[in-house]
Design a protein around this motif. Structure first.
Motif, short mmCIF file in Angstrom:
data_model
loop_
_atom_site.label_atom_id
_atom_site.label_comp_id
_atom_site.label_asym_id
_atom_site.label_seq_id
_atom_site.Cartn_x
_atom_site.Cartn_y
_atom_site.Cartn_z
N VAL A 101 12.98 4.03 0.74
CA VAL A 101 14.02 3.88 1.79
C VAL A 101 14.79 5.11 1.66
N ARG A 102 14.83 5.84 2.42
CA ARG A 102 15.64 7.02 2.60
C ARG A 102 17.12 7.11 2.97
N TYR A 153 8.43 -2.04 3.64
CA TYR A 153 8.78 -2.32 2.02
C TYR A 153 9.67 -3.26 2.05
N LEU A 154 10.91 -3.48 2.71
CA LEU A 154 11.72 -4.23 2.55
C LEU A 154 11.36 -5.85 2.85
N ASP A 155 10.50 -6.07 3.67
CA ASP A 155 9.91 -7.13 3.95
C ASP A 155 9.06 -7.47 2.72
N TRP A 156 8.32 -6.72 2.37
CA TRP A 156 7.53 -6.99 1.00
C TRP A 156 8.33 -7.40 -0.15
N GLU A 157 9.37 -6.49 -0.37
CA GLU A 157 10.41 -6.94 -1.31
C GLU A 157 11.01 -8.21 -1.05
N ASN A 201 0.87 -1.26 -0.05
CA ASN A 201 -0.05 -0.04 0.04
C ASN A 201 0.69 1.16 -0.30
N GLY A 202 2.16 0.97 -0.02
CA GLY A 202 2.91 2.24 -0.28
C GLY A 202 3.16 2.78 1.33
N ASP A 203 3.33 2.00 2.25
CA ASP A 203 3.79 2.48 3.43
C ASP A 203 5.23 3.00 3.57
N SER A 204 5.24 4.17 4.24
CA SER A 204 6.51 5.05 4.23
C SER A 204 7.60 4.41 5.34
N ASP A 205 7.16 3.25 5.88
CA ASP A 205 8.15 2.54 6.91
C ASP A 205 9.17 1.69 6.10
#
Length: 279
Positions: free
Chosen positions: A194-195, A128-132, A120-124
């Protein structure tokens, strides 16, 4: 005087009658000519059909089939009827047969039926890395080589779906580089989610990471998770050195005296040493 007027009045009627009679005679003559032409056309069509049926019959006779059942003869008769129907449709539709003979178009490659988790585009960055990591696991399990970008983009929801639509629109206007491969998608999404400070924090944590109170099993899992999040590709020798340097001192002293051939055997050895020390 009255007789003369009566004769004068009947003369136009007889002339008109003769004119109409001549017109009717000419019309009948034209109709008779058309009937004769139509009859000649029907005779020619019948000859052509008989000739076509003879060709089909001769082709069937040339086939090396030893037996001909009544079903085969009925099928041949049906084929002849189908040929006549197709010919009739060809003449009535103005040559639709030629329109049907279009060049065969190559089918587009289909997207394999593989489903990945939604994002869903979570900024955490951790989300995202878990989804990847989960997507890569699914792709490797089902041996998906192509269409990874399409499969992943189908599961974008909420903000991620809007972001992806905007990104694709920018690609169409040559404002962004095209996303062709899975690595391209990972690169642009990591740049978005990922900033830089998050990566720096992970690098510092990775450099200082020690086993501490963790078990050997939990320690190696956390170490590999950090390496994946940082996207740091290390050789097996470098990874072994990093693993050994982070072990507890009592386990490290025993492990360094032993021989091992790979990281897996080293981890197994460290777990055995840990169990012996615990006893």
């Amino acid at each position: 005087m009255d007789t003369y007027s009566s004769a004068e009045s009947s003369k136009p009627r007889s002339t008109h009658r003769a004119y109409v009679f001549n017109e009717l005679k000419e019309a009948r003559k034209v109709l008779a000519q058309k009937d004769e032409a139509l009859q000649r056309l029907e005779e020619r069509m019948a000859k052509i059909e008989l000739k076509q049926e003879g060709v089909v019959h001769s082709l069937h006779e040339r086939q090396p089939s030893p037996k001909h059942s009544s079903k085969d003869s009925a099928s041949a008769h049906d084929n002849g009827d189908d040929t006549r129907r197709r010919r009739h449709r060809h003449h009535s539709n103005g040559g639709s047969h030629h329109r049907d003979q279009r060049p065969h178009q190559e089918s587009k490659p289909q997207v394999p039926f593989v489903k990945v988790p939604s994002f869903n585009g979570d900024s955490d960055p951790n989300v995202y890395l878990d989804w990847e990591a989960k997507c890569e696991q699914i792709f490797n399990t089902y041996e998906v080589e192509d269409q990874k970008v399409k499969i992943a983009a189908l599961e974008f929801v909420d903000y991620a779906m809007k972001w992806w639509h905007s990104y694709v629109t920018d690609i169409c206007y040559n404002k962004r580089p095209p996303v062709v491969s899975w690595n391209d998608l990972v690169e642009c999404m990591r740049f978005r989610v990922v900033r830089p400070h998050f990566r720096k924090d992970l690098m510092l944590k990775l450099q200082r990471f020690q086993q501490g109170t963790l078990s050997v099993d939990a320690y190696i899992k956390e170490l590999e998770t950090l390496l994946l999040k940082v996207n740091l590709k290390e050789s097996e020798e470098a990874l072994i050195a990093r693993f050994v340097s982070g072990l507890r001192r009592d386990i490290q002293d025993v492990v360094e005296l032993q021989e091992y051939s790979s990281l897996g055997s080293l981890v197994h050895l460290a777990m055995k040493v840990e169990a012996q020390i615990a006893k």
